[in-house]
Design a protein around this motif. Structure first.
Motif, PDB file in Angstrom:
ATOM      1  N   ARG A   1       0.742  -1.113   0.025  1.00 32.77           N
ATOM      2  CA  ARG A   1      -0.022  -0.166  -0.046  1.00 32.77           C
ATOM      3  C   ARG A   1       1.032   1.267   0.020  1.00 32.77           C
ATOM      4  O   ARG A   1       0.439   2.220  -0.339  1.00 32.77           O
ATOM      5  N   SER A   2       2.108   1.187   0.595  1.00 29.01           N
ATOM      6  CA  SER A   2       2.938   2.221   0.555  1.00 29.01           C
ATOM      7  C   SER A   2       3.929   2.314  -0.665  1.00 29.01           C
ATOM      8  O   SER A   2       4.591   3.555  -0.797  1.00 29.01           O
ATOM      9  N   GLY A   3       3.613   1.438  -1.798  1.00 28.68           N
ATOM     10  CA  GLY A   3       4.074   1.607  -2.859  1.00 28.68           C
ATOM     11  C   GLY A   3       5.234   0.853  -3.355  1.00 28.68           C
ATOM     12  O   GLY A   3       5.823   0.615  -4.499  1.00 28.68           O
ATOM     13  N   PHE A   4       5.589  -0.007  -2.395  1.00 26.04           N
ATOM     14  CA  PHE A   4       6.697  -1.109  -2.762  1.00 26.04           C
ATOM     15  C   PHE A   4       6.291  -2.396  -3.456  1.00 26.04           C
ATOM     16  O   PHE A   4       4.979  -2.728  -3.254  1.00 26.04           O
ATOM     17  N   LYS A   5       7.031  -2.796  -4.581  1.00 25.62           N
ATOM     18  CA  LYS A   5       6.570  -3.631  -5.389  1.00 25.62           C
ATOM     19  C   LYS A   5       7.551  -4.958  -5.438  1.00 25.62           C
ATOM     20  O   LYS A   5       7.346  -6.086  -5.648  1.00 25.62           O
ATOM     21  N   ARG A   6       8.521  -4.767  -4.461  1.00 26.90           N
ATOM     22  CA  ARG A   6       9.663  -6.087  -3.918  1.00 26.90           C
ATOM     23  C   ARG A   6       9.812  -6.091  -2.497  1.00 26.90           C
ATOM     24  O   ARG A   6      10.188  -4.880  -1.927  1.00 26.90           O
ATOM     25  N   LEU A   7       9.902  -7.150  -2.006  1.00 18.88           N
ATOM     26  CA  LEU A   7      10.145  -7.405  -0.648  1.00 18.88           C
ATOM     27  C   LEU A   7      10.585  -8.456  -0.319  1.00 18.88           C
ATOM     28  O   LEU A   7      10.657  -9.800  -0.900  1.00 18.88           O
ATOM     29  N   ILE A   8      11.817  -8.534   0.528  1.00 21.37           N
ATOM     30  CA  ILE A   8      12.686  -9.655   0.794  1.00 21.37           C
ATOM     31  C   ILE A   8      12.633  -9.534   2.392  1.00 21.37           C
ATOM     32  O   ILE A   8      12.896  -8.824   2.913  1.00 21.37           O
ATOM     33  N   PHE A   9      12.042 -10.914   2.852  1.00 23.62           N
ATOM     34  CA  PHE A   9      12.193 -11.119   4.381  1.00 23.62           C
ATOM     35  C   PHE A   9      13.565 -11.964   4.392  1.00 23.62           C
ATOM     36  O   PHE A   9      13.669 -13.041   3.956  1.00 23.62           O
ATOM     37  N   LEU A  10      14.626 -11.424   5.186  1.00 22.06           N
ATOM     38  CA  LEU A  10      15.809 -12.128   5.662  1.00 22.06           C
ATOM     39  C   LEU A  10      15.541 -12.701   6.927  1.00 22.06           C
ATOM     40  O   LEU A  10      15.643 -12.038   8.037  1.00 22.06           O
TER      41      LEU A  10
ATOM     42  N   ALA B   1      27.310 -13.147   0.130  1.00 25.55           N
ATOM     43  CA  ALA B   1      26.443 -14.086  -0.524  1.00 25.55           C
ATOM     44  C   ALA B   1      24.817 -13.524  -0.558  1.00 25.55           C
ATOM     45  O   ALA B   1      24.215 -13.621  -1.473  1.00 25.55           O
ATOM     46  N   ILE B   2      24.308 -12.881   0.584  1.00 25.72           N
ATOM     47  CA  ILE B   2      23.232 -12.472   0.451  1.00 25.72           C
ATOM     48  C   ILE B   2      23.214 -11.124  -0.443  1.00 25.72           C
ATOM     49  O   ILE B   2      22.141 -10.804  -1.024  1.00 25.72           O
ATOM     50  N   ALA B   3      24.269 -10.456  -0.477  1.00 25.04           N
ATOM     51  CA  ALA B   3      24.337  -9.060  -1.281  1.00 25.04           C
ATOM     52  C   ALA B   3      24.219  -9.573  -2.821  1.00 25.04           C
ATOM     53  O   ALA B   3      23.449  -9.298  -3.525  1.00 25.04           O
ATOM     54  N   GLU B   4      24.709 -11.031  -3.191  1.00 23.35           N
ATOM     55  CA  GLU B   4      24.518 -11.579  -4.392  1.00 23.35           C
ATOM     56  C   GLU B   4      23.091 -11.936  -4.816  1.00 23.35           C
ATOM     57  O   GLU B   4      22.676 -11.642  -6.091  1.00 23.35           O
ATOM     58  N   TYR B   5      22.559 -12.626  -3.856  1.00 22.24           N
ATOM     59  CA  TYR B   5      21.060 -12.860  -4.003  1.00 22.24           C
ATOM     60  C   TYR B   5      20.276 -11.641  -4.180  1.00 22.24           C
ATOM     61  O   TYR B   5      19.383 -11.592  -4.898  1.00 22.24           O
ATOM     62  N   ILE B   6      20.542 -10.543  -3.301  1.00 24.08           N
ATOM     63  CA  ILE B   6      19.815  -9.184  -3.630  1.00 24.08           C
ATOM     64  C   ILE B   6      19.952  -8.680  -5.037  1.00 24.08           C
ATOM     65  O   ILE B   6      19.068  -8.281  -5.562  1.00 24.08           O
ATOM     66  N   ARG B   7      21.144  -8.650  -5.454  1.00 22.09           N
ATOM     67  CA  ARG B   7      21.413  -8.273  -7.264  1.00 22.09           C
ATOM     68  C   ARG B   7      20.536  -9.239  -7.836  1.00 22.09           C
ATOM     69  O   ARG B   7      20.093  -8.876  -8.865  1.00 22.09           O
ATOM     70  N   ASN B   8      20.619 -10.539  -7.790  1.00 19.80           N
ATOM     71  CA  ASN B   8      19.868 -11.479  -8.536  1.00 19.80           C
ATOM     72  C   ASN B   8      18.294 -11.248  -8.549  1.00 19.80           C
ATOM     73  O   ASN B   8      17.684 -11.087  -9.391  1.00 19.80           O
ATOM     74  N   PHE B   9      18.039 -10.986  -7.247  1.00 23.35           N
ATOM     75  CA  PHE B   9      16.573 -10.789  -7.284  1.00 23.35           C
ATOM     76  C   PHE B   9      15.938  -9.494  -7.750  1.00 23.35           C
ATOM     77  O   PHE B   9      14.958  -9.401  -8.367  1.00 23.35           O
ATOM     78  N   ASP B  10      16.952  -8.483  -7.742  1.00 23.63           N
ATOM     79  CA  ASP B  10      16.743  -7.321  -8.539  1.00 23.63           C
ATOM     80  C   ASP B  10      16.370  -7.559  -9.916  1.00 23.63           C
ATOM     81  O   ASP B  10      15.467  -7.048 -10.528  1.00 23.63           O
ATOM     82  N   ALA B  11      17.626  -7.963 -10.519  1.00 26.68           N
ATOM     83  CA  ALA B  11      17.575  -8.447 -11.941  1.00 26.68           C
ATOM     84  C   ALA B  11      16.236  -9.190 -12.229  1.00 26.68           C
ATOM     85  O   ALA B  11      15.714  -8.897 -13.295  1.00 26.68           O
ATOM     86  N   ALA B  12      15.651 -10.209 -11.556  1.00 28.11           N
ATOM     87  CA  ALA B  12      14.687 -10.926 -11.880  1.00 28.11           C
ATOM     88  C   ALA B  12      13.195 -10.055 -11.509  1.00 28.11           C
ATOM     89  O   ALA B  12      12.332 -10.669 -12.275  1.00 28.11           O
TER      90      ALA B  12
END
Length: 257
Positions: free
Chosen positions: A105-114, A244-255
């Motif tokens: 509702r605040s406008g976010f379209k992508r969310l990662i729960f770590l 490794a988590i940073a790389e996951y975030i990059r991949n999630f961003d690209a996908a």
């Protein structure tokens, strides 16, 4: 973390401007007993540190907004030991669903729960399914437990024990974050293990998800025996996990663009 990347430091106008492109990153912790050696905040401390560090590592490539950590998780199995504040399974699923809905509702379209706590895995997946499939929100949701980023190369490099609960693995991570919070390991601790309990050791022998009556009380609340923490190992592991988590975030961003 730069203040412009921390949810609580931003105004509603700031967040409205960022939300459409940014990834909301929320650490999921727990407040629960960690044996006789480690603090109740262990899982929250680790998840929060890894979220902050990984967000810093990707800050030049990916816009990440770091949300406040959720310090309570599904920890019902630790309640008999005390030192635990738990949300029951249904409440935890509803809490994560409400958080995701609010961010949408605040406008976010992508969310990662770590995630930093094993008990959060199943309800976290249920909440993600509810957000995306049942509520059909325009929100890409990931639930990543930090130990999933420990690949075979990392394991080989560190001769790594299993993450477990309240054993040498977590003790080493906490000793790297704040050594004063790790209680000394001495003869009295070993006597407790020898005379009164045994570490939980089910996963080594049974496949799948196994729940046994009185499984945790018989273990004194630990999955492996406490031991002297290794802060050097803990620091190196935090570095490797953050990368490794940073790389996951990059991949999630690209996908998810």
């Amino acid at each position: 973390m730069p203040s412009e990347s921390i949810f609580g430091d931003l105004t509603r106008d700031d967040l409205r401007e960022l939300s459409a492109d940014a990834i909301a990153l929320m650490p999921l912790g727990a407040t629960e007993q960690h044996g006789r050696q480690l603090p109740a905040s262990t899982d929250s401390m680790i998840a929060t540190h890894l979220a902050e560090r990984s967000a810093q590592l990707v800050s030049e490539q990916v816009q990440v907004v770091l949300c406040p950590a959720l310090p309570f998780g599904f920890s019902e199995h630790h309640l008999p030991f005390g030192a635990t504040i738990s949300l029951d399974n249904d409440t935890y699923i509803r809490a994560l669903t409400s958080i995701g809905r609010s961010l949408s509702r605040s406008g976010f379209k992508r969310l990662i729960f770590l995630n930093g706590h094993g008990g959060n895995v199943a309800p976290g997946a249920a909440a993600a399914d509810r957000l995306v499939t049942e509520l059909e929100l325009d929100l890409a949701v990931a639930v990543l437990s930090y130990w999933e980023c420990i690949d075979d190369v990392v394991r080989a490099g560190f001769s790594m024990p299993s993450p477990g609960h309240a054993g040498s693995f977590e003790a080493s991570l906490i000793s790297a974050l704040d050594a004063d919070l790790v209680r000394p390991y001495g003869a009295d601790t070993q006597e407790v293990l020898d005379d009164a309990a045994r570490p939980l050791n089910v996963s080594d022998h049974l496949l799948g998800t196994t729940r046994l009556p009185n499984m945790w009380p018989a273990s004194d609340g630990v999955t492996d025996a406490p031991a002297e923490p290794d802060p050097k190992f803990g620091s190196q592991l935090l570095d490797a996990l953050s990368a490794a988590i940073a790389e996951y975030i990059r991949n999630f961003d690209a996908a998810t663009r």
